[in-house]
Design a protein around this motif. Structure first.
Motif, short mmCIF file in Angstrom:
data_model
loop_
_atom_site.label_atom_id
_atom_site.label_comp_id
_atom_site.label_asym_id
_atom_site.label_seq_id
_atom_site.Cartn_x
_atom_site.Cartn_y
_atom_site.Cartn_z
N ASP A 92 -13.05 55.27 -17.61
CA ASP A 92 -12.83 54.12 -18.39
C ASP A 92 -11.82 54.28 -19.30
O ASP A 92 -12.02 54.80 -20.48
CB ASP A 92 -14.25 53.88 -19.04
N GLU A 93 -10.94 53.58 -19.01
CA GLU A 93 -9.64 53.74 -19.94
C GLU A 93 -9.52 52.84 -21.21
O GLU A 93 -8.94 53.17 -22.06
CB GLU A 93 -8.44 53.21 -19.04
N ASP A 94 -10.44 51.49 -21.00
CA ASP A 94 -10.49 50.96 -22.27
C ASP A 94 -11.62 51.01 -23.09
O ASP A 94 -11.91 50.27 -23.98
CB ASP A 94 -9.96 49.38 -21.91
N GLY A 95 -12.42 51.90 -22.54
CA GLY A 95 -13.70 52.10 -23.63
C GLY A 95 -14.62 50.82 -23.37
O GLY A 95 -15.63 50.90 -24.11
N SER A 96 -14.61 50.27 -22.42
CA SER A 96 -15.57 48.93 -22.20
C SER A 96 -16.96 49.19 -21.50
O SER A 96 -17.86 48.46 -21.68
CB SER A 96 -15.05 47.81 -21.18
N GLY A 97 -16.93 50.76 -21.09
CA GLY A 97 -18.10 50.96 -20.39
C GLY A 97 -18.13 50.73 -18.82
O GLY A 97 -19.17 50.93 -18.22
N GLU A 98 -17.34 50.29 -18.44
CA GLU A 98 -17.11 49.78 -16.74
C GLU A 98 -15.80 50.14 -16.42
O GLU A 98 -14.91 50.61 -17.14
CB GLU A 98 -17.03 48.37 -17.02
#
Length: 102
Positions: A92-98
């Motif tokens: 998860d590169e952007d920390g969105s949890g997805e």
């Protein structure tokens, strides 16, 4: 050397693919290797996207823990929420949890 000069149409001092093919009466053109590499890369990208879409049950272009867990279960892997979260956070590169396909 005389044969090389006769065949070496572009004067490079080497016999290229097109010049070599002409020895046998074959009409050839230069191979654009960058186009071949781009086509191979595009094919690999299509395959990766197809695999990603198999996980993306809601067609949101992202994979959450529920979707990942469902696919893992169908593959015979019953993971805990902690294990699923660890798998997601590792990619998860952007920390969105997805997991997003970019």
């Amino acid at each position: 050397d005389a044969l090389l000069l006769e065949i070496d149409d572009d004067g490079s001092g080497e016999i290229g693919f097109v010049e070599f093919a002409s020895l046998f009466g074959v009409q050839a053109s230069e191979i654009d290797y960058s186009a071949v590499e781009k086509a191979e890369t595009l094919q690999k990208l299509r395959e990766a996207y197809s695999a990603f879409k198999a996980f993306d049950a809601d067609n949101s272009n992202s994979v959450d823990a529920t979707e990942l867990g469902s696919v893992m279960k169908t593959m015979g892997h019953h993971l805990t929420k902690k294990e699923l979260d660890a798998m997601l956070s590792s990619v998860d590169e952007d920390g969105s949890g997805e997991i997003d396909f970019k």
